[in-house]
Design an enzyme around this catalytic site. Structure first.
Site, PDB file in Angstrom:
ATOM      1  N   LYS A 183       0.810  -1.217   0.000  1.00 60.37           N
ATOM      2  CA  LYS A 183       0.000   0.000   0.000  1.00 60.37           C
ATOM      3  C   LYS A 183       0.844   1.268   0.000  1.00 60.37           C
ATOM      4  CE  LYS A 183      -2.206  -1.022   3.838  1.00 60.37           C
ATOM      5  NZ  LYS A 183      -1.634  -2.366   4.104  1.00 60.37           N
ATOM      6  N   ASN A 204      -3.759   5.956   6.438  1.00 56.23           N
ATOM      7  CA  ASN A 204      -2.981   4.985   7.203  1.00 56.23           C
ATOM      8  C   ASN A 204      -1.481   5.191   7.031  1.00 56.23           C
ATOM      9  OD1 ASN A 204      -3.085   2.494   8.853  1.00 56.23           O
ATOM     10  ND2 ASN A 204      -2.098   1.553   7.080  1.00 56.23           N
ATOM     11  N   HIS A 218      -3.776  -9.442  10.383  1.00 58.54           N
ATOM     12  CA  HIS A 218      -4.665  -8.776  11.350  1.00 58.54           C
ATOM     13  C   HIS A 218      -5.807  -9.676  11.826  1.00 58.54           C
ATOM     14  CE1 HIS A 218      -2.447  -5.172  10.582  1.00 58.54           C
ATOM     15  NE2 HIS A 218      -2.832  -5.102   9.329  1.00 58.54           N
TER      16      HIS A 218
END
Length: 448
Positions: free
Chosen positions: A119, A142, A188
């Site tokens: 990302k 983020n 996660h």
């Protein structure tokens, strides 16, 4: 209409990190009763909030949970897991993210990027290309600046938002001009209920998006989409239409193509491993979806040399080649790094460990199995990795990262690539992956 124009209730903010501080700063322009909560006794920005926003109620450590439960709106910071107590006792229908607030106030087109890995690199590539084309992008979410702070920037042409699954789960009205899920791998699962829940959170980025970009290598990401709604796709395979980006091989050369149009020769790019090539292709697919022609941005991509802590080459010290991949906090990212080095080195030494994130401890990629000379494990997760890998590879457990570096420098074969790719969070020894990576680089350079 302003999101808060007719809102008169109490607002609770969960988390006093960078996002929480940005939320409080943004809310201060409205006449609202705001309380902020953090279960840590000494939250990172507690003093700043107390000093600059004295009307905000600050509650840390052991606090009156009933006060939080009675809030009319709850803004959740990404680092807070709402699936575990005490947060799981709250009304999820009241919860939103800072991105949800951002969505109501953004006045420029949004390019939204998510995925398990890559990302930040793709966001940085996009920003570099847009700046090179004379545009003024604002990058955050983020990665870097909290999203709500971006609203204070002037004359923005595009907002580039890196979005985590945490943020997306509580975002409902974002309308990206372009949205992409780069890839998906187990990550996660200490935060999400299971992998299906994690994938569903990632897929929310497609909701309300005008242009959708997908990775053809993982069709499960877009299985529920109408193919007509997909603007562009990318993969390492040859493109079959003008909306597809991919690779072809001609006369021993690898060419990056959009349909039948040549974009770049792989040999002209500074980052050449397969996962960086995917990042280039994803970036180009997003830019094409945003309406830019190939010739406008390809020079910028040729000058992009990557980000710190992401398979970052440090140098040759003590007759070994050292790589800092501290950003790899899951096994998917670790696998990507190992495969990228496998193209260039006969011997690889892996340094891994830290705070384990709920994920499957998978076998390491078979394509580089014969090249992994040693695995040195440290931190809380060392024993878990050792149990999974010691029967196949030579594994040693040490106390901390410094000891892992010393062992690699003194016992690995000369000419090896030594890579820190932890597949874990850093919080047992460091504040974040940046601090861990900086320590690794400094220690290698000063000691060897």
């Amino acid at each position: 209409m302003s999101f808060f124009e007719n809102f008169s209730g109490n607002v609770a903010v969960i988390g006093m990190g960078a996002t929480g501080l940005a939320v409080v700063r943004f809310l201060s322009r409205f006449d609202l009763q705001v309380d902020i909560f953090d279960e840590n006794k000494t939250p990172k920005y507690y003093n700043e909030i107390k000093c600059f926003f004295p009307k905000v109620g600050c509650h840390s450590g052991d606090f009156d949970f009933e006060l939080l439960k009675n809030a009319d709106l709850i803004i959740v910071s990404p680092g807070v897991c709402p699936h575990i107590k005490p947060w799981s006792d709250l009304d999820r229908n009241k919860m939103i993210s800072d991105i949800e607030i951002f969505a109501h106030y953004a006045q420029a087109p949004v390019i939204a990027i998510t995925g398990s890995n890559g990302k930040s690199t793709v966001c940085a590539m996009l920003k570099s290309a847009l700046v090179d084309m004379g545009k003024n992008p604002a990058l955050g979410g983020n990665f870097g600046t909290p999203a709500l702070q971006l609203l204070d920037f002037d004359n923005i042409d595009f907002y580039l938002l890196e979005l985590s699954s945490f943020q997306l789960e509580f975002t409902f009205n974002l309308k990206p001009d372009v949205a992409v899920v780069l890839n998906i791998s187990e990550d996660h699962l200490d935060w999400h209920k299971d992998f299906a829940d994690y994938l569903a959170a990632k897929q929310k980025i497609f909701d309300n998006s005008r242009n959708i970009v997908v990775f053809r290598g993982q069709p499960e990401i877009y299985a529920d989409l109408d193919l007509e709604n997909i603007s562009h796709s990318f993969a390492l395979t040859p493109p079959q239409s003008e909306r597809e980006l991919g690779l072809i091989s001609v006369d021993k050369q690898t060419l990056l193509m959009q349909g039948s149009e040549l974009i770049l020769n792989k040999s002209d790019l500074p980052l050449k491993d397969r996962f960086q090539i995917l990042n280039y292709l994803a970036t180009m697919a997003v830019l094409s979806s945003a309406g830019f022609e190939v010739r406008s941005y390809k020079n910028a991509l040729q000058s992009f040399h990557g980000l710190a802590h992401r398979c970052e080459y440090i140098g040759c010290f003590s007759e070994r080649y050292w790589y800092n991949d501290s950003k790899a906090t899951n096994t998917g990212a670790m696998h990507s790094a190992l495969l990228s080095l496998g193209d260039s080195y006969e011997s690889i030494v892996l340094l891994a460990g830290g705070v384990f994130k709920e994920q499957k401890v998978q076998e390491l990629p078979s394509a580089v199995a014969g090249q992994i000379a040693k695995i040195i494990l440290f931190g809380r997760a060392a024993d878990k990795f050792y149990d999974a890998w010691a029967e196949t590879w030579s594994c040693e457990v040490v106390d901390d990262l410094a000891a892992a570096i010393d062992l690699a420098a003194n016992t690995s074969p000369n000419g090896s690539a030594v890579i820190l790719s932890p597949a874990c969070a850093s919080f047992d020894q460091f504040s974040d992956f940046n601090e861990r990576g900086d320590f690794f680089k400094d220690y290698v350079k000063t000691q060897y």
